[in-house]
Scaffold this motif. Structure first.
Motif, PDB file in Angstrom:
ATOM      1  N   PHE A  84       1.058  -1.168   0.106  1.00 16.26           N
ATOM      2  CA  PHE A  84      -0.021   0.021   0.091  1.00 16.26           C
ATOM      3  C   PHE A  84       0.810   1.201  -0.002  1.00 16.26           C
ATOM      4  CE2 PHE A  84      -2.833  -3.185   2.032  1.00 16.26           C
ATOM      5  CZ  PHE A  84      -3.923  -2.994   1.252  1.00 16.26           C
ATOM      6  N   ALA A  85       0.433   2.186  -0.821  1.00 16.85           N
ATOM      7  CA  ALA A  85       1.168   3.474  -0.729  1.00 16.85           C
ATOM      8  C   ALA A  85       1.168   3.997   0.597  1.00 16.85           C
ATOM      9  CB  ALA A  85       0.803   4.514  -1.860  1.00 16.85           C
ATOM     10  N   GLU A  86       2.223   4.765   0.897  1.00 13.40           N
ATOM     11  CA  GLU A  86       2.566   5.386   2.138  1.00 13.40           C
ATOM     12  C   GLU A  86       1.247   6.390   2.539  1.00 13.40           C
ATOM     13  OE1 GLU A  86       5.919   7.264   0.724  1.00 13.40           O
ATOM     14  OE2 GLU A  86       7.113   6.180   2.303  1.00 13.40           O
ATOM     15  N   SER A  87       0.693   7.062   1.614  1.00  9.87           N
ATOM     16  CA  SER A  87      -0.426   7.966   1.867  1.00  9.87           C
ATOM     17  C   SER A  87      -1.647   7.244   2.335  1.00  9.87           C
ATOM     18  CB  SER A  87      -0.789   8.763   0.367  1.00  9.87           C
ATOM     19  OG  SER A  87      -1.332   7.739  -0.169  1.00  9.87           O
ATOM     20  N   HIS A  88      -1.715   6.016   2.167  1.00  6.47           N
ATOM     21  CA  HIS A  88      -2.923   5.161   2.772  1.00  6.47           C
ATOM     22  C   HIS A  88      -2.674   4.802   4.436  1.00  6.47           C
ATOM     23  CE1 HIS A  88      -3.427   3.720  -1.509  1.00  6.47           C
ATOM     24  NE2 HIS A  88      -3.916   4.883  -1.297  1.00  6.47           N
ATOM     25  N   TYR A  89      -1.484   4.402   4.585  1.00 12.65           N
ATOM     26  CA  TYR A  89      -1.563   3.934   5.999  1.00 12.65           C
ATOM     27  C   TYR A  89      -0.388   4.491   7.063  1.00 12.65           C
ATOM     28  CZ  TYR A  89      -4.543  -0.099   5.691  1.00 12.65           C
ATOM     29  OH  TYR A  89      -5.769  -0.919   5.552  1.00 12.65           O
ATOM     30  N   THR A  92      -0.902   6.666  10.211  1.00 16.89           N
ATOM     31  CA  THR A  92      -1.708   6.055  11.091  1.00 16.89           C
ATOM     32  C   THR A  92      -1.122   4.812  11.894  1.00 16.89           C
ATOM     33  OG1 THR A  92      -3.817   6.448   9.934  1.00 16.89           O
ATOM     34  CG2 THR A  92      -3.912   4.394  11.380  1.00 16.89           C
ATOM     35  N   LEU A  93      -0.196   3.953  11.084  1.00 17.07           N
ATOM     36  CA  LEU A  93       0.575   2.982  11.894  1.00 17.07           C
ATOM     37  C   LEU A  93       1.701   3.727  12.469  1.00 17.07           C
ATOM     38  CD1 LEU A  93       0.464   0.332   8.827  1.00 17.07           C
ATOM     39  CD2 LEU A  93      -0.885   0.415  10.931  1.00 17.07           C
ATOM     40  N   LEU A  94       2.289   4.630  12.176  1.00 13.70           N
ATOM     41  CA  LEU A  94       3.179   5.258  12.892  1.00 13.70           C
ATOM     42  C   LEU A  94       2.797   5.657  14.307  1.00 13.70           C
ATOM     43  CD1 LEU A  94       5.076   7.362  10.521  1.00 13.70           C
ATOM     44  CD2 LEU A  94       6.204   5.608  11.757  1.00 13.70           C
ATOM     45  N   ARG A  95       1.341   6.386  14.137  1.00 11.34           N
ATOM     46  CA  ARG A  95       0.812   6.600  15.559  1.00 11.34           C
ATOM     47  C   ARG A  95       0.351   5.443  16.481  1.00 11.34           C
ATOM     48  NH1 ARG A  95      -4.637   7.236  16.146  1.00 11.34           N
ATOM     49  NH2 ARG A  95      -5.121   6.865  14.005  1.00 11.34           N
ATOM     50  N   LEU A  96       0.131   4.399  15.715  1.00 13.39           N
ATOM     51  CA  LEU A  96       0.001   3.091  16.531  1.00 13.39           C
ATOM     52  C   LEU A  96       1.223   2.060  17.098  1.00 13.39           C
ATOM     53  CD1 LEU A  96      -3.281   1.792  14.464  1.00 13.39           C
ATOM     54  CD2 LEU A  96      -3.024   3.299  16.494  1.00 13.39           C
ATOM     55  N   GLU A 147      -7.859   8.256  10.059  1.00 13.86           N
ATOM     56  CA  GLU A 147      -6.823   8.473  10.845  1.00 13.86           C
ATOM     57  C   GLU A 147      -7.222   9.101  12.229  1.00 13.86           C
ATOM     58  OE1 GLU A 147      -3.738  10.981   9.291  1.00 13.86           O
ATOM     59  OE2 GLU A 147      -3.514   9.553   7.526  1.00 13.86           O
ATOM     60  N   THR A 148      -8.508   9.525  12.390  1.00 13.87           N
ATOM     61  CA  THR A 148      -9.076   9.714  13.662  1.00 13.87           C
ATOM     62  C   THR A 148      -9.410   8.726  14.659  1.00 13.87           C
ATOM     63  OG1 THR A 148     -11.468   9.893  13.119  1.00 13.87           O
ATOM     64  CG2 THR A 148     -10.062  11.817  12.688  1.00 13.87           C
TER      65      THR A 148
END
Length: 210
Positions: A84-89, A92-96, A147-148
């Motif tokens: 998946f392109a970086e813009s998709h995930y 969000t995943l860095l936040r998680l 992302e929220t």
């Protein structure tokens, strides 16, 4: 020596990474897995310094696996290597709790650089992701709705979008049906959607599922 676990459901991808990593004198692939559940088993049974994790896998997605890994080993670096392109995930995943995010189309040398970076306890963020993060900070209202979501809400959202039932989710996530239903309600409210089909449409349009 950096001990690496590769988690990807495609044997060819694992073989290619294993071969490439063998050329690095300080790398050692000590474990491999083809699913999120197997990734969690690696954390339980093997001593590793970093996990290279795909997002889209059978049984348990990379998002679920990331949550389970961080619950058991919060300090273990997890580098996401996704189709998946970086813009998709990415944000969000860095936040998680992910330590870095790379698209599979990246230069192989960038994977090496990313692994060494996250093993030093730092985040690996590409220029594209850094720009995304800057945009998020500057324009909070423009963040994509997914992302929220909290970690659990994102898990429920993606499972619902793929057509999983609340009963099956409750069993596989070790939660009560009532709890999963509560998460579903929160997701619907935050995403401003009315039905599971709306969730699926959003996820497909945003490139979050295939």
């Amino acid at each position: 020596m950096i001990r690496i676990a590769i988690v990807d459901d495609h044997a060819m991808v694992r073989a290619g990474l294993r071969q490439f990593f063998s050329d690095q004198p300080d790398f050692a692939v000590v474990a491999e897995a083809a699913s999120g559940r197997e990734a969690v088993d690696i954390v339980r049974n093997a001593e590793v310094d970093v996990i290279v994790l795909d997002i889209s896998m059978p049984e348990q997605s990379g998002v679920d696996a990331l949550a389970a890994i961080k619950a058991r080993a919060p300090d273990l670096p997890v580098l996401i290597l996704s189709g998946f392109a970086e813009s998709h995930y990415a944000t969000t995943l860095l936040r998680l709790g992910a330590s870095g995010y790379l698209n599979k189309d990246c230069d192989p040398e960038e994977i090496v650089k990313a692994i060494r970076t996250v093993c030093r306890g730092r985040k690996y963020i590409t220029a594209a992701v850094a720009e995304q993060l800057a945009d998020t900070l500057g324009e909070g209202g423009d963040r994509p709705l997914h992302e929220t979501l909290s970690e659990r809400e994102l898990q429920v959202f993606l499972r619902l979008a793929k057509g999983e039932t609340i009963g099956h989710m409750a069993e596989s996530m070790s939660l009560s049906v009532k709890t999963v239903s509560t998460y579903r309600t929160r997701v619907m409210e935050k995403m401003k959607l009315a039905s599971n089909s709306d969730l699926t449409y959003y996820a497909l349009k945003a490139g979050l599922i295939q």
